[in-house]
Motif scaffolding. Structure first.
Motif, mmCIF file in Angstrom:
data_model
loop_
_atom_site.group_PDB
_atom_site.id
_atom_site.type_symbol
_atom_site.label_atom_id
_atom_site.label_comp_id
_atom_site.label_asym_id
_atom_site.label_seq_id
_atom_site.Cartn_x
_atom_site.Cartn_y
_atom_site.Cartn_z
ATOM 1 N N GLN A 70 3.572 -0.750 -0.254
ATOM 2 C CA GLN A 70 3.521 -0.264 -1.564
ATOM 3 C C GLN A 70 1.837 -0.678 -2.167
ATOM 4 O O GLN A 70 1.366 0.060 -2.906
ATOM 5 N N LYS A 73 -0.764 1.710 -1.255
ATOM 6 C CA LYS A 73 -0.788 2.997 -1.554
ATOM 7 C C LYS A 73 -1.794 2.864 -2.892
ATOM 8 O O LYS A 73 -1.931 1.734 -3.598
ATOM 9 N N VAL A 74 -2.307 4.117 -3.483
ATOM 10 C CA VAL A 74 -2.838 4.391 -4.744
ATOM 11 C C VAL A 74 -1.978 4.238 -5.810
ATOM 12 O O VAL A 74 -1.163 5.281 -5.924
ATOM 13 N N GLN A 75 -2.032 3.532 -6.536
ATOM 14 C CA GLN A 75 -1.380 3.202 -7.760
ATOM 15 C C GLN A 75 -1.601 4.392 -8.876
ATOM 16 O O GLN A 75 -2.844 4.408 -9.289
ATOM 17 N N PRO A 76 -0.611 5.104 -9.435
ATOM 18 C CA PRO A 76 -1.097 5.929 -10.480
ATOM 19 C C PRO A 76 -1.402 4.976 -11.811
ATOM 20 O O PRO A 76 -0.891 4.097 -12.002
ATOM 21 N N LYS A 77 -2.322 5.705 -12.259
ATOM 22 C CA LYS A 77 -2.868 5.013 -13.697
ATOM 23 C C LYS A 77 -1.805 5.656 -14.721
ATOM 24 O O LYS A 77 -1.642 6.752 -15.002
ATOM 25 N N LYS A 78 -1.501 4.611 -15.568
ATOM 26 C CA LYS A 78 -0.532 4.710 -16.633
ATOM 27 C C LYS A 78 -1.380 5.018 -17.830
ATOM 28 O O LYS A 78 -2.356 4.180 -18.225
ATOM 29 N N CYS A 79 -1.193 6.140 -18.408
ATOM 30 C CA CYS A 79 -1.895 6.419 -19.664
ATOM 31 C C CYS A 79 -1.003 6.452 -20.761
ATOM 32 O O CYS A 79 0.430 7.004 -20.893
#
Length: 453
Positions: A70, A73-79
């Motif tokens: 985990q 993996k590329v962590q999604p950016k929280k907007c």
């Protein structure tokens, strides 16, 4: 001479030379388990504890592996929202064009500025609910909007200087019983063309309009100059009178109402392909009379398929597979009533070597009808008067092995993606005219939409 002070003795054996007992065969040396330190109940408890310990270690190792995977993996950016704007009515749809956000409300339209997220203006003269909206930037702070209301009417607006101007309702007719609702609208990126899909009681068709973009910009520029002059005069007069400053915006809106923009021009009317039927000619000679280019069709009756032959073939098929048709039901071929279409930029397939075109203005449209195998390309330089009274035929046809479920065009308009009902995706190079890749998805899957990223 050397003399020994101590007697010669045998050295004691070291621990390394001791024989090692094989743990696997230990039960053969001690079958009665007399050498076990623990008693029988305690040995069982020991085994259970060891099993629990080993299981816990395995679980910990798996969790550690998942945690490491985990992290890789590329962590999604929280907007998080930076600002918000509130509307007075229920919002059904929205679109962005330039520095404005246009929202379709339960009663009319609203425009917001993306800089300060404040309400710019609203339009609710018709008191109609807007269900879908598309917008395109024309330049010079002018935008074209195409909206569809709850009754299926297609409203064409021009937004300029913080005000809406209604140009035309594209599918409005005098007799409301003859009105055909609009189910889909598409605007070209630069605002040069607009397309609407209309559905009648038993048929559907596509209408393509050319928008007089240049004349609109010229007219709105003149209107903006006149509005500024009147606004300045009102401001000067407001200095001598009390309370007139509240009416400073009224002359501007009055001028906007007096502006008459040129209506759009209907270019093409595209109808779905008709089902295969027999010929209306009684014989080969009648068909030869209709040929103008001097080509030969043949003189035998086998060169023509009459309606009676189609009926005979259908009767033979039904009698042969009657039990299967009764079990599953007979599905007759119907004219499709829904289509997906895209505006296409110039390419080698749509543009000849002698045609002069601009690279950022569409020259054709791509259409595929629901349940049809063909992706049809039409040029936008056809004259509607030349095709009056006859169905428009496509300039280029790309056949597919399975009915087309959905399609997408890249932002550069060079690549075309076609997804069939057999879960096969084909990427075409529209500039060169050949497929780049074919990908098959898992069986028993249906692709509903496809997009380029």
């Amino acid at each position: 001479m050397n003399t020994r002070k101590h007697p010669l003795g045998i050295p004691p054996p070291s621990g390394k030379d001791w024989p090692k007992e094989d743990e696997e065969n230990f039960f053969l040396l001690d079958p009665d388990r007399k050498r076990d330190v623990l008693l029988e109940p305690f040995r069982m408890i020991n085994k259970l504890v060891m099993q629990v310990f080993e299981s816990a270690v395995e679980i910990i190792e798996k969790r550690e592996m998942l945690r490491e995977a985990q992290k890789r993996k590329v962590q999604p950016k929280k907007c998080f929202p930076t600002a918000e704007f509130q509307v007075t009515e229920r919002a059904n749809c929205l679109t962005v064009s330039g520095k404005h956000v246009f929202v379709g409300l339960s009663v009319g339209l609203a425009a917001f500025n993306t800089c300060d997220f404040k309400d710019v203006c609203a339009w609710n003269e018709a008191k109609t609910e807007i269900c879908a909206i598309h917008a395109s930037d024309l330049g010079n702070e002018c935008h074209v909007l195409l909206a569809v209301d709850e009754m299926g009417l297609a409203w064409l607006f021009c937004f300029h200087k913080e005000s809406f101007l209604l140009i035309k309702i594209l599918n409005e007719v005098e007799d409301i019983s003859q009105q055909s609702p609009c189910v889909e609208v598409v605007l070209s990126r630069g605002g040069e063309y607009a397309g609407i899909l209309l559905q009648g009681n038993t048929k559907a068709w596509l209408e393509i309009y050319q928008l007089p973009k240049d004349s609109w910009l010229t007219e709105m520029g003149k209107n903006a100059g006149a509005a500024e002059e009147l606004s300045c005069s009102e401001r000067r007069s407001s200095c001598s009178s009390v309370g007139t400053f509240l009416l400073q915006e009224l002359p501007v809106s009055a001028i906007q109402a007096d502006v008459k923009l040129d209506p759009p021009v209907l270019l093409l009317t595209v109808r779905p392909p008709k089902p295969i039927t027999g010929t209306s000619f009684k014989g080969p000679l009648d068909a030869l009379k209709e040929v103008d280019d001097g080509s030969m069709l043949g003189l035998g009756y086998n060169h023509l398929i009459k309606d009676s032959q189609w009926e005979l073939q259908e009767a033979i098929f039904c009698s042969t597979y009657q039990e299967y048709l009764e079990a599953e039901g007979v599905i007759k071929e119907e004219i499709p009533r829904y289509a997906t279409f895209h505006f296409l930029l110039p390419s080698r397939i749509l543009v000849g070597p002698e045609m002069k075109v601009q690279p950022d203005i569409p020259v054709g449209i791509g259409v595929h009808w629901h349940g049809n195998h063909n992706f049809c390309l039409y040029l936008l330089n056809h004259s509607l008067k030349d095709k009056e009274g006859s169905d428009l035929k496509p300039d280029v046809v790309w056949p597919c092995a399975a009915p087309i479920a959905c399609s997408a065009v890249s932002s550069c308009s060079r690549y075309l993606a076609l997804a069939g009902e057999d879960a096969t995706i084909t990427i075409w190079d529209k500039h060169l005219g050949y497929p780049l890749s074919v990908t098959a998805i898992l069986e028993e899957r249906f692709i509903r939409s496809i997009h380029f990223l």
